[in-house]
Design a protein around this motif. Structure first.
Motif, mmCIF file in Angstrom:
data_model
loop_
_atom_site.group_PDB
_atom_site.id
_atom_site.type_symbol
_atom_site.label_atom_id
_atom_site.label_comp_id
_atom_site.label_asym_id
_atom_site.label_seq_id
_atom_site.Cartn_x
_atom_site.Cartn_y
_atom_site.Cartn_z
ATOM 1 N N ILE A 44 0.857 -1.183 0.000
ATOM 2 C CA ILE A 44 0.000 0.000 0.000
ATOM 3 C C ILE A 44 0.894 1.235 0.000
ATOM 4 N N PHE A 45 0.615 2.167 -0.888
ATOM 5 C CA PHE A 45 1.342 3.437 -0.912
ATOM 6 C C PHE A 45 0.409 4.520 -0.377
ATOM 7 N N GLY A 46 0.809 5.154 0.714
ATOM 8 C CA GLY A 46 -0.013 6.197 1.318
ATOM 9 C C GLY A 46 -0.261 5.930 2.783
ATOM 10 N N GLY A 47 0.105 6.897 3.620
ATOM 11 C CA GLY A 47 -0.034 6.719 5.060
ATOM 12 C C GLY A 47 -1.171 7.510 5.669
ATOM 13 N N GLY A 48 -2.174 7.835 4.854
ATOM 14 C CA GLY A 48 -3.328 8.581 5.352
ATOM 15 C C GLY A 48 -4.449 7.671 5.821
ATOM 16 N N ALA A 49 -5.635 8.257 5.964
ATOM 17 C CA ALA A 49 -6.780 7.511 6.491
ATOM 18 C C ALA A 49 -7.184 6.356 5.576
ATOM 19 N N THR A 57 2.727 -4.393 3.473
ATOM 20 C CA THR A 57 3.747 -3.356 3.613
ATOM 21 C C THR A 57 3.126 -2.027 3.196
ATOM 22 N N VAL A 58 3.320 -0.993 4.014
ATOM 23 C CA VAL A 58 2.797 0.336 3.694
ATOM 24 C C VAL A 58 3.974 1.286 3.524
ATOM 25 N N VAL A 59 4.027 1.952 2.372
ATOM 26 C CA VAL A 59 5.110 2.880 2.053
ATOM 27 C C VAL A 59 4.545 4.292 1.991
ATOM 28 N N SER A 60 5.171 5.223 2.715
ATOM 29 C CA SER A 60 4.658 6.594 2.724
ATOM 30 C C SER A 60 5.724 7.566 3.224
ATOM 31 N N LYS A 61 5.530 8.840 2.880
ATOM 32 C CA LYS A 61 6.420 9.880 3.408
ATOM 33 C C LYS A 61 6.197 10.060 4.905
ATOM 34 N N ASP A 62 4.950 9.915 5.323
ATOM 35 C CA ASP A 62 4.616 10.001 6.741
ATOM 36 C C ASP A 62 3.334 9.219 6.988
ATOM 37 N N PHE A 63 3.023 9.007 8.264
ATOM 38 C CA PHE A 63 1.866 8.198 8.634
ATOM 39 C C PHE A 63 1.018 8.921 9.678
ATOM 40 N N ILE A 64 -0.296 8.800 9.541
ATOM 41 C CA ILE A 64 -1.159 9.334 10.584
ATOM 42 C C ILE A 64 -0.974 8.483 11.839
ATOM 43 N N LYS A 65 -1.282 9.046 12.987
ATOM 44 C CA LYS A 65 -0.985 8.378 14.255
ATOM 45 C C LYS A 65 -1.733 7.057 14.425
ATOM 46 N N LEU A 68 -1.309 -0.513 14.162
ATOM 47 C CA LEU A 68 -1.054 -1.592 13.210
ATOM 48 C C LEU A 68 0.420 -1.969 13.110
ATOM 49 N N LYS A 69 1.271 -1.300 13.887
ATOM 50 C CA LYS A 69 2.712 -1.480 13.699
ATOM 51 C C LYS A 69 3.179 -2.911 13.941
ATOM 52 N N ASN A 70 2.419 -3.697 14.699
ATOM 53 C CA ASN A 70 2.786 -5.097 14.920
ATOM 54 C C ASN A 70 2.142 -6.036 13.903
ATOM 55 N N LYS A 71 1.299 -5.470 13.025
ATOM 56 C CA LYS A 71 0.592 -6.289 12.038
ATOM 57 C C LYS A 71 1.064 -6.041 10.613
ATOM 58 N N VAL A 72 1.601 -4.849 10.359
ATOM 59 C CA VAL A 72 2.057 -4.508 9.010
ATOM 60 C C VAL A 72 3.478 -3.945 9.083
ATOM 61 N N THR A 73 4.149 -3.939 7.933
ATOM 62 C CA THR A 73 5.481 -3.344 7.841
ATOM 63 C C THR A 73 5.342 -1.913 7.340
ATOM 64 N N LEU A 74 5.805 -0.952 8.125
ATOM 65 C CA LEU A 74 5.705 0.460 7.763
ATOM 66 C C LEU A 74 7.058 0.953 7.257
ATOM 67 N N ILE A 75 7.062 1.497 6.039
ATOM 68 C CA ILE A 75 8.282 2.017 5.431
ATOM 69 C C ILE A 75 8.123 3.522 5.230
ATOM 70 N N GLU A 76 8.883 4.298 5.982
ATOM 71 C CA GLU A 76 8.827 5.754 5.840
ATOM 72 C C GLU A 76 9.927 6.199 4.889
ATOM 73 N N SER A 77 9.530 6.856 3.798
ATOM 74 C CA SER A 77 10.491 7.258 2.775
ATOM 75 C C SER A 77 10.322 8.734 2.452
ATOM 76 N N GLY A 78 11.437 9.429 2.308
ATOM 77 C CA GLY A 78 11.377 10.861 2.040
ATOM 78 C C GLY A 78 10.754 11.187 0.702
ATOM 79 N N LEU A 110 12.142 3.403 -6.109
ATOM 80 C CA LEU A 110 11.614 2.920 -4.833
ATOM 81 C C LEU A 110 10.339 2.106 -5.057
ATOM 82 N N ILE A 111 9.462 2.636 -5.905
ATOM 83 C CA ILE A 111 8.207 1.937 -6.192
ATOM 84 C C ILE A 111 8.494 0.543 -6.735
ATOM 85 N N GLU A 112 9.384 0.468 -7.725
ATOM 86 C CA GLU A 112 9.700 -0.823 -8.342
ATOM 87 C C GLU A 112 10.263 -1.813 -7.337
#
Length: 209
Positions: free
Chosen positions: A18-23, A39-47, A52-62, A68-70
Motif C-alpha cells: 500500500i502506498f499512502g499513510g493517510g486515512a 507493507t505500507v510505504v509513505s512519506k509520513d503516517f497518521i498516528k 497496526l505497527k505489529n501487524k504490518v510493515t511500515l516504510i517511511e520514505s522521504g 523505490l516503487i519498483e
C-alpha cells in the motif's frame, strides 16, 4: 460483457503493498493485514497507524521515486496506490502492472474492487456496486446485516456437524439430505441458536434418534 468477477482468493503468504499513510491507506492496511503480508510505504503516517505497527510493515520514505516503487511492487501480489497525488498513483499503477501485480485504486475504478463485506462465522457476503456508489454498498451492508444475523453463521456450523454425524448413522444420501433440510427449516432450532449452540445441537439430534 461484465467487467469484474466476484472471487474469493486465498492470499495467505502473499505480499500486498500500500502506498499512502493517510486515512484511506490505514483502512486498507487494517483490512488486508487480516489476510496477507502487508507493507505500507509513505512519506509520513497518521498516528492511527501505531495500532497496526505489529501487524504490518511500515516504510517511511522521504521521496517516492520510481526506483523505490519498483523495489516494492516487483514481487507484490496486489498493489494499492492510495496517496493524495493522482499522478503518483498513476505511476504506481503503471509500474505495478509492468511487474504483473494486481492493482486496487482508491481514486478511480481499477481491475480490483474491494467490496463491502459481512462476516457471519464461516459465511462471507460481499456487496459491490462496481465502485459507482460506496455509500450505497455500506447502506446495503447494514440492511443485509439486519436479515443475515449471527445465527446464520451458527447454522452453517451446525449443518456441517450434523452432516458428518449423519454420514456415520444413515446410509441413505436422500434421507441425510431430508434431515438436514428439516433442521434448516425448523424454526425451533433457529430460536434455540439465539440462546445457545448446544441447545440447537441437542434439538437437531432428535431428528436422528
Amino acid at each position: 460483457m461484465k467487467t469484474h468477477l466476484p472471487l474469493f482468493i486465498d492470499v495467505r503468504g502473499r505480499k500486498i503493498v500500500i502506498f499512502g499513510g493517510g486515512a484511506v491507506g490505514k483502512r486498507k492496511a487494517s483490512l488486508f493485514s487480516q489476510y496477507a503480508d502487508v507493507t505500507v510505504v509513505s512519506k509520513d503516517f497518521i498516528k492511527e497507524f501505531q495500532h497496526l505497527k505489529n501487524k504490518v510493515t511500515l516504510i517511511e520514505s522521504g521521496e517516492i521515486t520510481e526506483e523505490l516503487i519498483e523495489s516494492y511492487v516487483k514481487d507484490a501480489f496486489l498493489v494499492v496506490p492510495s496517496t493524495n497525488n493522482r499522478d503518483l498513483n498513476e505511476a504506481i499503477e503503471r509500474l505495478a502492472k509492468e511487474h504483473g501485480a494486481l492493482v486496487n485504486r482508491v481514486d478511480k475504478v481499477s481491475e480490483v474492487i474491494v467490496p463491502s463485506v459481512i462476516h457471519r462465522g464461516s459465511i462471507t457476503i460481499a456487496i459491490s456496486t462496481d465502485a459507482l456508489s460506496p455509500a450505497l454498498s455500506r447502506y446495503m451492508r447494514k440492511r443485509v446485516e439486519e436479515v443475515i444475523t449471527p445465527e446464520f453463521g451458527m447454522m452453517a456450523k451446525l449443518q456441517n456437524e450434523m452432516r458428518e454425524i449423519l454420514k456415520k448413522e444413515i446410509t441413505s444420501q436422500h434421507e441425510r439430505k431430508r434431515i438436514l433440510l428439516c433442521i434448516l427449516n425448523d424454526e425451533t432450532i433457529w430460536l434455540a441458536l439465539g440462546e445457545s449452540y448446544e441447545k440447537a445441537h441437542s434439538l437437531s439430534m432428535s431428528y436422528i434418534s
